[in-house]
Design a protein around this motif. Structure first.
Motif, short mmCIF file in Angstrom:
data_model
loop_
_atom_site.label_atom_id
_atom_site.label_comp_id
_atom_site.label_asym_id
_atom_site.label_seq_id
_atom_site.Cartn_x
_atom_site.Cartn_y
_atom_site.Cartn_z
N GLY A 185 75.90 95.55 92.62
CA GLY A 185 76.37 96.52 93.60
C GLY A 185 75.29 96.92 94.57
N ARG A 186 74.07 97.08 94.07
CA ARG A 186 72.94 97.47 94.91
C ARG A 186 72.69 96.40 95.96
NH1 ARG A 186 70.71 99.48 98.31
NH2 ARG A 186 68.52 99.91 98.46
N ARG A 187 72.73 95.14 95.55
CA ARG A 187 72.51 94.05 96.50
C ARG A 187 73.59 94.06 97.58
NH1 ARG A 187 71.28 87.70 95.38
NH2 ARG A 187 71.29 87.13 97.56
N TYR A 188 74.83 94.24 97.19
CA TYR A 188 75.93 94.26 98.14
C TYR A 188 75.79 95.44 99.11
CZ TYR A 188 80.70 94.25 99.95
OH TYR A 188 81.80 94.24 100.77
N ARG A 189 75.43 96.62 98.58
CA ARG A 189 75.26 97.79 99.45
C ARG A 189 74.11 97.58 100.44
NH1 ARG A 189 76.10 100.06 94.49
NH2 ARG A 189 73.91 100.57 94.22
#
Length: 69
Positions: A24-28
């Motif tokens: 999720g962090r990478r996507y955000r």
């Protein structure tokens, strides 16, 4: 068109695995890079002396490239 989200959702119980959080962090971060520069750290600050003392001569924690997340 796929309606399946690209990032894992946080379950109702509120617990998420570290691996899912990283995904999720990478996507955000990728979404954020569309609207703002990748690195937004100030060049100078009035707190430089204190920050450099805390972070071994740097102004903050090292930046982790998106590819490594």
């Amino acid at each position: 068109m796929s309606l399946k989200p690209k990032i894992p959702c946080i379950p109702i119980e509120g617990v998420i695995s570290y691996e899912d959080w990283l995904k999720g962090r990478r996507y955000r971060r990728e979404l954020g890079n569309r609207v703002a520069p990748e690195i937004i750290r100030r060049q100078r600050s009035s707190s430089d002396r204190r920050l450099k003392k805390l972070f071994n001569g740097e102004r903050g924690l090292p930046f982790t490239p998106t590819e490594k997340l």
